[in-house]
Design an enzyme around this catalytic site. Structure first.
Site, PDB file in Angstrom:
ATOM      1  N   GLY A 130       0.780  -1.234   0.000  1.00  0.00           N
ATOM      2  CA  GLY A 130       0.000   0.000   0.000  1.00  0.00           C
ATOM      3  C   GLY A 130       0.805   1.274   0.000  1.00  0.00           C
ATOM      4  O   GLY A 130       0.247   2.356   0.194  1.00  0.00           O
ATOM      5  N   THR A 134      -2.535   2.663  -6.857  1.00  0.00           N
ATOM      6  CA  THR A 134      -3.192   1.708  -7.753  1.00  0.00           C
ATOM      7  C   THR A 134      -4.326   2.423  -8.486  1.00  0.00           C
ATOM      8  O   THR A 134      -5.023   3.248  -7.898  1.00  0.00           O
ATOM      9  CB  THR A 134      -3.760   0.526  -6.945  1.00  0.00           C
ATOM     10  OG1 THR A 134      -2.675  -0.252  -6.440  1.00  0.00           O
ATOM     11  CG2 THR A 134      -4.646  -0.360  -7.803  1.00  0.00           C
ATOM     12  N   HIS A 845      12.533  -6.578  39.078  1.00  0.00           N
ATOM     13  CA  HIS A 845      13.466  -5.565  39.555  1.00  0.00           C
ATOM     14  C   HIS A 845      12.825  -4.205  39.780  1.00  0.00           C
ATOM     15  O   HIS A 845      12.908  -3.616  40.858  1.00  0.00           O
ATOM     16  CB  HIS A 845      14.630  -5.423  38.567  1.00  0.00           C
ATOM     17  CG  HIS A 845      15.448  -4.200  38.806  1.00  0.00           C
ATOM     18  ND1 HIS A 845      15.200  -3.002  38.158  1.00  0.00           N
ATOM     19  CD2 HIS A 845      16.474  -3.958  39.649  1.00  0.00           C
ATOM     20  CE1 HIS A 845      16.041  -2.091  38.587  1.00  0.00           C
ATOM     21  NE2 HIS A 845      16.827  -2.650  39.481  1.00  0.00           N
TER      22      HIS A 845
END
Length: 890
Positions: A130, A134, A845
């Protein structure tokens, strides 16, 4: 046939340089016998000849080279200038003639779809889908030539420029072909993925379908039907309301039309056609040998394929050999458990897979129950889940590491199909108990009666002796003997560290849970345990953070030292200190810090990462941040204040309990638990600290072997050794030559870059399915993002997104938003007033340090570093577990 135009039947996958990915795929599928509408391609040679007419394109391309993907204004302006210039250029006569001849061969009475096909398009690693334009239902010579020219120009749409910049494709090397394909006027069209694009499940064909041309679906104008097929059976079917469709006009072009009410909620494809289409998709996948994203249409009773490209968004599959009939195996991300989800080089993966000791064929071997997937280590826990009790206990244990991992495992073990087909795993329960029992006995002893006052001395003495043994074992040898010793040393590391050190912090963790539970039961107090966590004595990571503050205070009096911290060369930092005023005084404290913590760094479980003693570039900004956000001595004062608060809270807790019925007994029990909690919880980081000491020794040995291979002409640089596995390094030191070594190293460097752009799942199956748990929504404000609350308190402030410690720019009163944290991030905690992380759990942690520092914290918010913008004003609720944006930054 002209060099400028090639018909589909003259093309295959080798034609990519001439006709781009789309054109090559169409030719390949046509040759393989798939139902592809015929047509031709205008080659990249034509595109290059077209561009040669321009005397300004070189200048445009030079400007493009300097544009970054996020510079949207510059991209828009520059892209428009280029496109406007290109559409004014004429199509050269020889190219025009070739196009018209191709059109006549294909049929002048036909309508055509005219699509761009870039050489960097529809590749296995980048789809470029895309990015260019087109044009559908193109009729006639003039319309065809105009559409071709517009396609050429569309190589420079804003989205195409940005995509290339983001994926580091050179604008000059990407060439454009144009596909001219006979139009099919479909009744139904859509997209088919041969793997589920959402979950990643490789056995699921996922089909989107809507009426008319597929343009309505692609452009988002309609909600398509969704059909899913697995093993030739229709698995799910979702029929959507389809209000619009796009159809071709007889004179050319397309039109949007509203569908009749009765058609809007009809199933676009019937069940028989769905299974037929899925079978066609499977054939295309088998032909290419990879999962495919396929554009299809249905007209006059037949399916047509108008495009197929690799699916590039799927996370890679683990390489496991699973017998037929077994359940898909479940793999857990090791990186999410260790708060380091970045992709690693092959040596980092090899070391971790050798480190995990259970179920190995030998001490030197990599663990068979692990897999390197997408540059990360995953652990196969399927055999553990064959034990019924483990299916209950393990999710709870994992939830302490990362809530979403625990929820995901819970979700999977509810599936009857998974549990029914678990593999046989004789002896697993006995093996686990054999390892756990002695550890639990030590934990019980420390929890109930063992003195805790000398615990820190015992642990520190063990660490010192362990490091000395490691130094002796790995020194004085080179070549194959050293590599073998490294493999053995890594393979034995957890088997020695875990039983000896884990009972200390584990007793502390259990005591903290009991303190919390009994405080709630006896007093209704949910807060006291958070206060008791402040100023824990002996926490090696907290002490490292305090020393960072000491370094910042030591630098404050010396402007030249401060300038070095801000702008000096990190690799020459210690040497440059000797040349500035105050450098000697600061250097003494610096040397002490490096002696204690120089083997650490952010992402330290990846042995290929430079340590602070080699490259302090990730450490220096933390010292600067501390100077900016804290007053002199404030860090020590806050820690001492936390210790006093904890002591006062303990005294008050015991006083309140003594006032209750059987108070003397309750107080006695609570006193013991608080003593264990305060005495042992500070040792939580010591096992990791010791492991990093050994990693430092191993890293030095690996680099030394790399330097020897450079001398022998095998490698170009010593650090190229990190693109090898331990077994490969052993072969090289034995004199064996790996065929194509240079090409292999280059390939692995390219793979690493690709893997770094992938987001690793917490849990995945051997079929590629990403398993996600469902978090119970709490009473939170609308629009808030919900995570796991790990450190109580509510704070409002400016969000500072920190992706890497070396780029940290924390100011006083800001809330740190991070993908994860490990001990290498600890220096930044003094500068923050709150913490949000994308991964983590109660005992990871960041959560532990946040509680110790009294910082509200929420973890497990996927995408937090993108959802929350740098500079947003946010509310962080570490008690209920949410983050709410109060005001967006400009």
């Amino acid at each position: 046939m002209s060099v400028y135009v090639l018909d589909f039947d003259h093309l295959d996958k080798s034609s990519l340089p001439l006709v781009g990915g789309k054109g090559a795929n169409l030719g390949e599928m046509m040759k393989a016998g798939f139902p592809v509408p015929s047509g031709f391609c205008i080659t990249t040679e034509a595109y290059r000849s077209f561009l040669k007419q321009s005397d300004v394109m070189d200048g445009f391309l030079g400007r493009l080279d300097r544009v970054e993907a996020d510079q949207l204004g510059e991209i828009t302006a520059l892209g428009q200038d280029i496109r406007e210039h290109l559409v004014t250029l004429p199509v050269p006569d020889d190219i025009r003639t070739a196009i018209i001849q191709g059109w006549h061969r294909s049929g002048t009475d036909q309508a055509y779809a005219v699509r761009s096909s870039a050489t960097a398009e529809d590749l296995p690693t980048a789809s470029f889908a895309g990015q260019q334009d087109t044009y559908l239902n193109v009729c006639g010579e003039d319309a065809l030539l105009d559409a071709v020219r517009k396609c050429w120009a569309s190589l420079f749409t804003d989205r195409a420029i940005s995509y290339r910049a983001r994926n580091r494709f050179d604008h000059r090397t990407v060439q454009l072909s144009v596909v001219v394909q006979r139009m099919v006027f479909p009744e139904v069209s859509g997209i088919m993925f041969t793997a589920d694009p959402i979950t990643g499940h490789r056995g699921t064909v996922s089909i989107d379908a809507s009426y008319g041309l597929g343009e309505a679906l692609v452009s988002g104008l309609v909600s398509a039907d969704l059909y899913q097929v697995r093993s030739g059976k229709l698995l799910t079917k979702t029929v959507s309301r389809k209000k619009l469709a796009i159809y071709a006009l007889p004179e050319g072009g397309t039109v949007k039309r509203e569908l009749p009410e009765i058609q809007q909620e009809m199933q676009a494809l019937d069940d028989v056609r769905i299974l037929e289409l899925a079978a066609l998709g499977e054939k295309i996948k088998r032909h290419y040998g990879s999962e495919q994203d396929i554009e299809w249409c249905f007209a006059q009773g037949s399916f047509f394929i108008v495009q197929s490209r690799p699916i590039t968004s799927l996370y890679p599959l683990p390489d496991l050999n699973i017998p037929p009939g077994e359940s898909p195996h479940l793999l857990v991300s090791f990186g999410h458990q260790q708060m380091m989800t970045d992709a690693m080089k092959p040596m980092g993966l090899s070391v971790l897979r050798t480190l995990i000791p259970f179920g190995k064929t030998g001490i030197q071997a990599m663990n068979e129950h692990t897999a390197a997937v997408g540059g990360r280590v995953y652990v196969d826990i399927t055999k553990l889940l064959t034990v019924k009790q483990a299916r209950v206990i393990l999710p709870k244990v994992l939830a302490n590491v990362d809530e979403m991992i625990g929820l995901g495992v819970t979700e999977l073990v509810k599936r009857e199909s998974f549990v029914q087909h678990l593999p046989p795993a004789a002896g697993v329960k006995k093996g686990v108990l054999r390892f756990i029992r002695p550890v639990l006995r030590r934990v019980a002893r420390k929890l109930l009666y063992a003195p805790v006052t000398d615990a820190h001395l015992e642990v520190n003495a063990y660490i010192e002796a362990s490091v000395q043994k490691g130094e002796i074992r790995l020194s004085g040898v080179t070549g194959p003997e050293r590599v073998v010793r490294i493999q053995e040393h890594i393979g034995m590391l957890l088997l020695t560290i875990f039983p000896q050190l884990i009972p200390y912090p584990l007793a502390g963790i259990i005591s903290s849970r009991l303190v919390n539970a009994l405080s709630i039961k006896w007093l209704g107090d949910t807060e006291v345990v958070h206060v008791l966590n402040r100023g824990l004595p002996g926490n090696i990571t907290s002490e490292m953070g305090l020393m960072i503050g000491d370094l910042a205070d030591a630098a404050r009096s010396y402007p030249q030292v401060i300038e070095l911290l801000r702008r000096g060369d990190p690799l020459q930092f210690r040497e440059q200190l000797r040349q500035v005023e105050g450098g000697d005084a600061f250097g003494l404290l610096w040397d002490r810090f490096i002696a204690l913590y120089g083997m650490r760094c952010p992402g330290e479980i990846d042995i290929t990462r430079p340590r602070w003693r080699e490259d302090p570039s990730t450490l220096l900004p933390s010292i600067v941040c501390h100077m900016r956000s804290m007053e002199p001595g404030e860090h020590r004062a806050k820690f001492a204040e936390g210790t006093l608060e904890a002591s006062a809270a303990a005294s008050e807790l015991l006083k309140r309990l003594r006032a209750q019925p059987f108070g003397w007994l309750k107080a006695k029990l609570m006193s013991r638990l608080v003593c264990v909690y305060r005495g042992l919880m500070g040792l939580r980081e010591h096992p990791k600290y010791l492991m990093m000491q050994h990693f430092g020794l191993v890293r030095e040995g690996l680099l030394d072997e790399g330097r020897s291979l450079v001398k022998d002409g095998v490698l170009n640089r010593a650090d190229e050794v990190f693109y090898l596995s331990l077994d490969e390094l052993l072969k090289l030191t034995e004199g064996e030559r790996l065929p194509g070594l240079a090409a292999l190293l280059e390939q692995r460097k390219e793979e690493l870059e690709r893997f770094r752009g992938m987001k690793p799942p917490r849990l995945m199956t051997s079929e590629g399915e990403i398993i996600t748990g469902r978090r119970k929504l709490q009473d939170v404000p609308e629009g808030a993002w919900v995570g796991t609350p790990v450190s109580a308190g509510v704070i409002e402030g400016i969000a500072r997104v920190v992706l890497r410690p070396e780029e940290a720019n924390l100011n006083r009163g800001e809330i740190m938003i991070a993908p994860f944290t490990d001990p290498g991030w600890t220096p930044l905690f003094h500068s923050a007033v709150g913490l949000v992380m994308e991964v983590g759990g109660l005992m990871t942690h960041g959560a532990v340090v946040a509680r110790e520092y009294g910082l509200p914290a929420v973890v497990g918010i996927d995408g937090a570093t993108t959802l929350i913008r740098d500079g947003d004003r946010i509310r962080l609720d570490g008690t209920r577990g949410y983050v709410l944006v109060l005001e967006r930054s400009e």
